[in-house]
Motif scaffolding. Structure first.
Motif, PDB file in Angstrom:
ATOM      1  N   HIS A 103       0.754  -1.260  -0.006  1.00 30.73           N
ATOM      2  CA  HIS A 103      -0.256  -0.123  -0.039  1.00 30.73           C
ATOM      3  C   HIS A 103       0.867   1.270   0.028  1.00 30.73           C
ATOM      4  O   HIS A 103       0.468   2.324  -0.172  1.00 30.73           O
ATOM      5  CB  HIS A 103      -0.873  -0.038   1.304  1.00 30.73           C
ATOM      6  N   LEU A 104       2.170   1.095   0.053  1.00 34.89           N
ATOM      7  CA  LEU A 104       2.936   2.124  -0.086  1.00 34.89           C
ATOM      8  C   LEU A 104       4.101   2.351  -1.187  1.00 34.89           C
ATOM      9  O   LEU A 104       4.498   3.275  -1.559  1.00 34.89           O
ATOM     10  CB  LEU A 104       3.977   2.173   1.098  1.00 34.89           C
ATOM     11  N   ALA A 105       3.866   1.267  -1.978  1.00 32.85           N
ATOM     12  CA  ALA A 105       4.806   1.318  -3.100  1.00 32.85           C
ATOM     13  C   ALA A 105       4.348   2.401  -4.060  1.00 32.85           C
ATOM     14  O   ALA A 105       3.104   2.661  -4.549  1.00 32.85           O
ATOM     15  CB  ALA A 105       4.747  -0.078  -3.962  1.00 32.85           C
ATOM     16  N   GLY A 106       5.345   3.347  -4.408  1.00 35.92           N
ATOM     17  CA  GLY A 106       5.156   4.141  -5.515  1.00 35.92           C
ATOM     18  C   GLY A 106       4.388   5.414  -5.104  1.00 35.92           C
ATOM     19  O   GLY A 106       3.939   6.194  -5.936  1.00 35.92           O
ATOM     20  N   LYS A 107       4.223   5.473  -3.682  1.00 27.99           N
ATOM     21  CA  LYS A 107       3.611   6.766  -3.172  1.00 27.99           C
ATOM     22  C   LYS A 107       4.339   7.474  -2.182  1.00 27.99           C
ATOM     23  O   LYS A 107       5.346   6.888  -1.413  1.00 27.99           O
ATOM     24  CB  LYS A 107       2.183   6.376  -2.447  1.00 27.99           C
ATOM     25  N   THR A 108       4.134   8.575  -1.921  1.00 33.00           N
ATOM     26  CA  THR A 108       4.769   9.441  -0.717  1.00 33.00           C
ATOM     27  C   THR A 108       3.622   9.427   0.314  1.00 33.00           C
ATOM     28  O   THR A 108       2.622   9.947   0.371  1.00 33.00           O
ATOM     29  CB  THR A 108       4.894  10.931  -1.061  1.00 33.00           C
ATOM     30  N   SER A 109       4.016   8.673   1.474  1.00 29.85           N
ATOM     31  CA  SER A 109       3.151   8.358   2.572  1.00 29.85           C
ATOM     32  C   SER A 109       3.818   9.046   3.710  1.00 29.85           C
ATOM     33  O   SER A 109       4.992   9.179   3.996  1.00 29.85           O
ATOM     34  CB  SER A 109       3.125   7.077   2.891  1.00 29.85           C
ATOM     35  N   LEU A 110       3.052  10.046   4.561  1.00 28.10           N
ATOM     36  CA  LEU A 110       3.537  10.643   5.855  1.00 28.10           C
ATOM     37  C   LEU A 110       2.998   9.789   6.898  1.00 28.10           C
ATOM     38  O   LEU A 110       1.996   9.659   7.262  1.00 28.10           O
ATOM     39  CB  LEU A 110       2.704  12.111   6.012  1.00 28.10           C
ATOM     40  N   LEU A 111       4.134   9.393   7.872  1.00 25.33           N
ATOM     41  CA  LEU A 111       3.850   8.609   8.981  1.00 25.33           C
ATOM     42  C   LEU A 111       3.573   9.321  10.030  1.00 25.33           C
ATOM     43  O   LEU A 111       4.323  10.238  10.575  1.00 25.33           O
ATOM     44  CB  LEU A 111       5.171   7.674   9.118  1.00 25.33           C
TER      45      LEU A 111
END
Length: 301
Positions: free
Chosen positions: A163-171
């Motif tokens: 679900h994180l691949a190819g995206k910019t995710s803020l933790l």
């Protein structure tokens, strides 16, 4: 003669000093110069003027897709830009705050950022069902909830990385939720400091002190931010607050007044849905608190 400006991406911020990653993978320590540069945030695309071997000045911040802020008792601060999704970490133990979770969700939706919730520490079996029940309202809002134990690294990676691949995710997470442990699982080599939560106070202690972007080995980026015990939304307008509660949207066309605040107005479609049990009373109460705080300029929760 100055050399041409070079594009880069802000990967770490410390006050007005930034670490910028260049196209070749190298990093430069930079500072903003001039009004055009303004204040940058982690995730920003910037143009820099190289200086020396590993320094530079930020001459401009490129147009953003979005920008996330949060407030505390003293100020409102921008801390991440160009984010695809918000990964909100809560835990079975210590007890997470429904209020803070709701505010983080509202902040994401107000900026058109997709939120995901990670329920960590599911190995604490005796408290797991209670945590699940408290997240029931979140699930009704079509927010994905992923259950993991950061202590089971392989399973956590298998659950989250697709679900994180190819995206910019803020933790993002309240202090003590195991956010830094989870970061170390997802980004081997991040070496984020971890600390046990205070059982006596049933709360965590801050371990991350600055915002930093990491590249995921399988693709995509993860921005880690300091843990919080408050998540203010003082920067939001009334319409942006409303957008932070998407379950209101189907009922707003039924409001009698175009500028309805959905608090006490006659003929309000949202209040009618609330009375019919189609909107969560706890969610509407949170909305009302945020609206009143912003009207009164309060920064305490």
């Amino acid at each position: 003669m100055n050399s041409p400006l070079l594009p880069g991406r802000v990967v770490s911020a410390h006050g007005r000093h930034y670490l910028v990653e260049m196209a070749d993978g190298s990093e430069r320590h930079c500072y903003p110069r001039g009004k055009k540069a303004g204040a940058a945030a982690v995730g920003d695309q910037v143009l820099i003027q190289p200086q020396g071997r590993d320094e530079g000045s930020i001459e401009a911040v490129c147009e953003r897709r979005n920008l996330l802020y949060r407030s505390d008792e003293q100020r409102t601060k921008q801390f991440a830009a160009n984010v695809d999704q918000l990964l909100i970490v809560v835990a079975v133990r210590p007890t997470f705050s429904d209020d803070l979770l709701g505010r983080a969700l509202a902040g994401a939706w107000s900026a058109d950022i997709a939120p995901l919730v990670v329920l960590n520490k599911i190995d604490v079996a005796e408290a797991l069902q209670a945590a699940r029940e408290r997240l029931a309202v979140v699930r009704t809002l079509d927010v994905p909830v992923f259950e993991v134990s950061a202590l089971d690294a392989a399973s956590a990676r298998q659950t989250l990385l697709p679900h994180l691949a190819g995206k910019t995710s803020l933790l993002l997470g309240q202090s003590g939720m195991g956010k830094s442990t989870l970061l170390n699982v997802l980004v081997p080599g991040a070496q984020a400091p971890t600390r046990e939560h205070s059982q006596a106070l049933d709360m965590g202690r801050h371990t991350t002190t600055s915002t930093r972007l990491y590249h995921l080995p399988e693709g995509g980026d993860l921005i880690d931010s300091p843990g919080f015990q408050a998540f203010g939304l003082q920067h939001l307008s009334a319409k942006e607050i409303e957008r932070g509660f998407p379950e209101f949207a189907p009922h707003i066309p039924a409001c009698r007044f175009y500028n309805c605040m959905h608090l006490h107005e006659p003929g309000c479609g949202v209040l009618a849905a609330l009375a019919q049990g189609r909107i969560s009373p706890a969610r509407h109460a949170l909305y009302a608190r945020i609206v009143r705080e912003n009207e009164q300029g309060q920064h305490r929760y």
